[in-house]
Design a protein around this motif. Structure first.
Motif, short mmCIF file in Angstrom:
data_model
loop_
_atom_site.label_atom_id
_atom_site.label_comp_id
_atom_site.label_asym_id
_atom_site.label_seq_id
_atom_site.Cartn_x
_atom_site.Cartn_y
_atom_site.Cartn_z
N MET A 165 25.05 -47.56 39.71
CA MET A 165 25.38 -48.45 38.59
C MET A 165 26.05 -49.74 39.09
O MET A 165 25.82 -50.82 38.57
CB MET A 165 26.31 -47.69 37.63
N ARG A 176 23.49 -52.02 40.14
CA ARG A 176 22.73 -52.53 38.99
C ARG A 176 23.53 -53.64 38.31
O ARG A 176 22.97 -54.66 37.88
CB ARG A 176 22.44 -51.41 38.00
N GLY A 189 22.33 -57.37 38.18
CA GLY A 189 22.24 -58.01 36.87
C GLY A 189 23.01 -59.31 36.84
O GLY A 189 22.51 -60.35 36.39
N ALA A 190 24.24 -59.25 37.36
CA ALA A 190 25.10 -60.45 37.35
C ALA A 190 24.48 -61.56 38.20
O ALA A 190 24.51 -62.73 37.82
CB ALA A 190 26.48 -60.09 37.86
N ARG A 237 20.64 -62.44 36.61
CA ARG A 237 20.54 -62.90 35.23
C ARG A 237 21.55 -64.00 34.93
O ARG A 237 21.68 -64.44 33.80
CB ARG A 237 20.70 -61.70 34.29
N GLN A 238 22.34 -64.37 35.95
CA GLN A 238 23.25 -65.53 35.77
C GLN A 238 22.99 -66.50 36.91
O GLN A 238 23.92 -66.99 37.55
CB GLN A 238 24.71 -65.05 35.82
N GLU A 242 33.45 -60.00 28.58
CA GLU A 242 32.82 -58.91 29.33
C GLU A 242 33.88 -58.12 30.12
O GLU A 242 33.88 -56.89 30.12
CB GLU A 242 31.78 -59.52 30.28
N LEU A 270 35.98 -56.14 27.82
CA LEU A 270 35.24 -54.95 27.38
C LEU A 270 35.28 -53.86 28.45
O LEU A 270 35.54 -52.69 28.14
CB LEU A 270 33.78 -55.32 27.08
N LEU A 271 35.02 -54.25 29.70
CA LEU A 271 35.03 -53.26 30.78
C LEU A 271 36.39 -52.59 30.87
O LEU A 271 36.51 -51.38 31.07
CB LEU A 271 34.66 -53.91 32.11
N LEU A 326 28.51 -56.63 24.11
CA LEU A 326 27.64 -56.03 25.13
C LEU A 326 27.63 -56.95 26.36
O LEU A 326 27.82 -58.17 26.21
CB LEU A 326 26.22 -55.88 24.59
N VAL A 327 27.41 -56.35 27.52
CA VAL A 327 27.34 -57.17 28.75
C VAL A 327 25.98 -57.86 28.75
O VAL A 327 24.94 -57.19 28.77
CB VAL A 327 27.52 -56.30 30.01
N TYR A 387 24.09 -59.52 30.73
CA TYR A 387 23.09 -59.47 31.79
C TYR A 387 22.62 -58.04 32.09
O TYR A 387 21.89 -57.83 33.06
CB TYR A 387 23.62 -60.14 33.07
N LEU A 388 23.07 -57.08 31.26
CA LEU A 388 22.59 -55.71 31.43
C LEU A 388 21.70 -55.32 30.25
O LEU A 388 21.92 -55.78 29.13
CB LEU A 388 23.79 -54.74 31.52
N THR A 389 20.72 -54.47 30.55
CA THR A 389 19.82 -54.02 29.48
C THR A 389 20.57 -53.06 28.56
O THR A 389 21.70 -52.64 28.87
CB THR A 389 18.61 -53.30 30.08
N VAL A 398 20.08 -49.90 27.91
CA VAL A 398 20.43 -48.61 28.55
C VAL A 398 21.53 -48.81 29.60
O VAL A 398 22.41 -47.94 29.75
CB VAL A 398 19.16 -47.93 29.14
N GLU A 399 21.50 -49.93 30.29
CA GLU A 399 22.55 -50.18 31.30
C GLU A 399 23.91 -50.39 30.63
O GLU A 399 24.94 -49.98 31.17
CB GLU A 399 22.18 -51.41 32.15
N MET A 420 25.15 -47.06 30.06
CA MET A 420 25.51 -46.42 31.35
C MET A 420 26.82 -46.95 31.92
O MET A 420 27.50 -46.24 32.67
CB MET A 420 24.37 -46.62 32.36
N LYS A 469 15.10 -51.13 27.57
CA LYS A 469 15.04 -52.07 28.71
C LYS A 469 15.22 -53.53 28.28
O LYS A 469 14.93 -54.44 29.06
CB LYS A 469 13.69 -51.91 29.45
N LEU A 505 17.33 -56.86 27.02
CA LEU A 505 18.66 -57.46 27.16
C LEU A 505 19.25 -57.69 25.77
O LEU A 505 18.50 -57.82 24.80
CB LEU A 505 18.55 -58.80 27.89
#
Lengths: 432, 224
Positions: free
Chosen positions: A1, A4, A8-9, A12-13, A338, A341-342, B92-93, B95-97, B99-100, B103, B131, B133
């Motif tokens: 994870m 991932r 993603g970071a 996608r950024q 973000e 949230l985490l 929601l984050v 840049y994550l899908t 399901v991610e 997770m 899947k 975004l």
């Protein structure tokens, strides 16, 4: 994870990460360029300084002792002891032979001129072709060692040109004026051992005492001095490494005072003192010594140039750290929801910091590698613009730049990480 | 023993009392709605119950532990292990899908399990959007991802802050149906809302005004 999230970071950024990578690349490129130039500038400046003449003189051991005791340095009298002309080629056989750029022998004798006055006549090589026992061939002579001489009339002598007369000579401008002679004229010179007529091939202006002298081909002077196959001194132009503590210790206390490890380091480094030592080893009964004025000027210029490079490197890295700091802090501020949230769903501070730092470090690696190659380009541009030659890329710069980039990136990330640690989820998730 | 008990809880910001001597008990498996106008202290109460803030005065007993006395590190653990959070803005984050995003909650709780995360999305009717975004999902779909994320670690309490505040009626009904389903399964639900229609479907409603609990309404027509 974890990966991932990082992936993603990063992917996608892209635009944000590209900005950070570009900032790091700029810092890295400047550091790479400056460090490589700094490490290579020694050789480059050395080569430039070679235009100012020889930096090593070699004399017979016996004369060296007499010179030290009685300060006999005018060379107007034929020397008591001599070096052998046949040993000259050995200079190129020393450990640092490739660093010997040029050399020339001298035979000095006092001559009486037609008006009854005396002058110093020096026999030397002008552009002598030398074939060594090792199979190496080279051209050596005074021409490149006196690059500042201005030939006002006529031309340089050149042993390799058939048109040059066997009794050709160059005459200093002051002496030529005093004697009223010009190019093509012949002057008669006499010593106690014989006489010779010299044909003036050119008049030079050296801007010093040498303007009162005559320079001729080595065999002519040897015959007048009755010193066939012998020479009085040698001037050597060598590419040297600026002196450090070890070199100074070897120069003042002698190589014998060094430990075996230090001796090996000193011997295998192109310090002017170690090259002198190796020349003495190669030429029997000789003393090679550095022309201190030139050596010290080289050292001073190099120290100042290197200091300038270090300052530019530090400033560029500092600027890069500020840029990274701003970008990362802005990125953390943008991502405060973000991160809040985490934290709200149970992420501990160190885990979030880990993600942010990993993203930045990966970006830094990409930026750093790109910057290294950009820096390579910058270094070559600077090298060709300033020194008209390429800058050699030193492998040691790679780990150095890597460490600097890690430090700069981490230092630049500190404000962002501090902000991240202070962030309270309740404040960002509810906008309070 | 109640799952959650607030005893004389106050939250004071300088001269302002966001919460003023609040007493409240929430039983295991109960569905409670907290209502009130803007500035009544609803979000402050949610932050305190959700272990994201501490009261200035009073005790907050969650599953036998006074969370008002716990350290920040311990509060993070409690939040992770016992509480599922749902927000009005989804959070929601980006840049994550889908399901991610589910997770991520597993990752900080124990171990991420994509199969289980997909099952959670299936439960909220979004398996086929797993899947995508967040930017590719509608507001209702994002909120359902948020619910799946809140449920994935089987929390003891689900705290929802204005969960339908940004949704249209159709999506609001989907979310309320999901809450009904959770309630039937025994999940304790605390829903902060200013929407009477959302409050009416809860088992019990408490009303906050100026930081004080002023009314408590039992929903006689409550249907599970």
């Amino acid at each position: 994870m974890f990966f991932r999230m990082i992936k993603g970071a990063l992917f996608r950024q892209k635009s944000k990460m590209i900005m950070i990578a570009v900032t790091i690349a700029l810092g890295s490129s400047l550091a790479t360029a400056m460090l490589n130039i700094m490490l290579d500038v020694g050789d480059k400046v050395n080569q430039e300084l070679k235009a100012y003449g020889a930096n090593i003189t070699v004399v017979p051991k016996e004369n060296s002792v007499l010179d030290s005791l009685y300060d006999l340095d005018d060379g107007s009298e034929t020397a008591a002891a001599h070096l052998k002309e046949e040993d000259l080629g050995k200079i190129k056989t020393i450990f640092w032979g490739f660093n010997i750029l040029d050399f020339t022998p001298f035979v000095n004798t006092a001559v009486t001129l037609s008006d009854g006055s005396t002058a110093k006549l020096t026999g030397t090589w002008f552009n002598h072709h030398l074939a060594l026992n090792t199979g190496e061939e080279l051209d050596a002579g005074i021409h490149s060692l006196r690059s500042w001489w201005e030939i006002k009339n006529g031309q340089w002598l050149d042993e390799q040109k058939e048109s040059i007369p066997a009794n050709g000579a160059l005459i200093g401008s002051a002496l030529a004026e005093r004697l009223g002679v010009n190019t093509g004229d012949t002057i008669e010179v006499k010593t106690a051992k014989g006489s010779q007529s010299l044909q003036i091939a050119g008049i030079y202006d050296a801007g010093g005492d040498e303007d009162e002298q005559l320079f001729t081909l080595l065999p002519v002077a040897q015959e007048l001095a009755v010193a066939k196959g012998l020479i009085d001194s040698i001037e050597v132009s060598a590419l040297t490494t600026p002196d450090n503590e070890l070199a100074r210790k070897a120069a003042t206390k002698g190589p014998a005072a060094l430990s075996p490890a230090d001796y090996e380091t000193w011997y295998c480094t192109a310090y002017v003192s170690s090259i002198c030592y190796q020349i003495q080893e190669a030429i029997p009964d000789s003393v090679a010594s550095a022309v201190r004025q030139v050596a010290e000027s080289e050292g001073t210029i190099l120290d100042k140039t290197q200091l300038l490079m270090i300052l530019i490197t530090i400033l560029s890295l500092f600027g890069s750290a500020l840029g990274i700091s701003n970008l990362v802090t802005a990125s953390v501020m943008e991502r405060s929801n973000e991160i809040g949230l985490l934290k709200a769903i149970g992420a501990r501070d160190y885990r979030i910091s880990g993600i942010v730092l990993t993203e930045i470090m990966i970006t830094a690696v990409v930026g750093g590698v790109a910057g290294y190659f950009m820096g390579y380009g910058f270094a070559q541009i600077i090298g060709h613009t300033v020194f008209a030659s390429s800058i050699e890329m030193k492998p040691m710069v790679i780990p150095l730049v890597a460490v600097l980039i890690v430090i700069v990136t981490l230092a630049g990330s500190i404000p962002a990480i501090r902000m991240l640690l202070r962030l309270r989820p309740a404040e960002v998730l509810h906008g309070r | 023993m109640s799952l959650l008990e607030l005893k004389n809880v106050s939250k004071i910001y300088g001269p302002l009392k966001a919460l003023d001597n609040v007493n409240l008990q929430v039983e295991n498996g109960e569905w409670l709605a907290i209502m009130g106008p803007s500035g009544s202290g609803k979000s402050t109460m949610m932050n305190i119950i959700g272990c994201m803030d501490k009261p200035s005065l009073g005790e907050v007993i969650l599953d036998g532990v006074d969370i008002a006395k716990e350290s920040g590190k311990k509060l993070t653990e409690i939040r992770r292990d016992k509480i599922g959070l749902i927000f009005q803005q989804f959070h929601l984050v980006n840049y994550l899908t889908a399901v991610e995003n589910v997770m991520v909650s597993q990752y900080y709780h124990s171990m991420p399990d994509e199969k289980e995360a997909l099952e959670a999305l299936e439960r909220v009717g979004l398996k086929d959007r797993a899947k995508h975004l967040p930017s590719q999902l509608s507001g209702g779909e994002q909120q359902r991802v948020c619910i799946a994320r809140a449920l994935i670690n089987h929390p003891e309490i689900v705290l929802a802050d204005e969960p339908t505040g940004n949704l249209d009626e159709a999506n609001e009904n989907i979310v309320i149906d999901l809450f009904r389903q959770l309630h039937r399964e025994g999940t304790t639900l605390i829903v902060v809302t200013h929407d009477p229609e959302v409050a009416e479907v809860a088992q019990r409603t408490v009303v906050l005004e100026h930081g004080r609990l002023v009314k408590e309404i039992m929903n006689e027509s409550f249907e599970t």
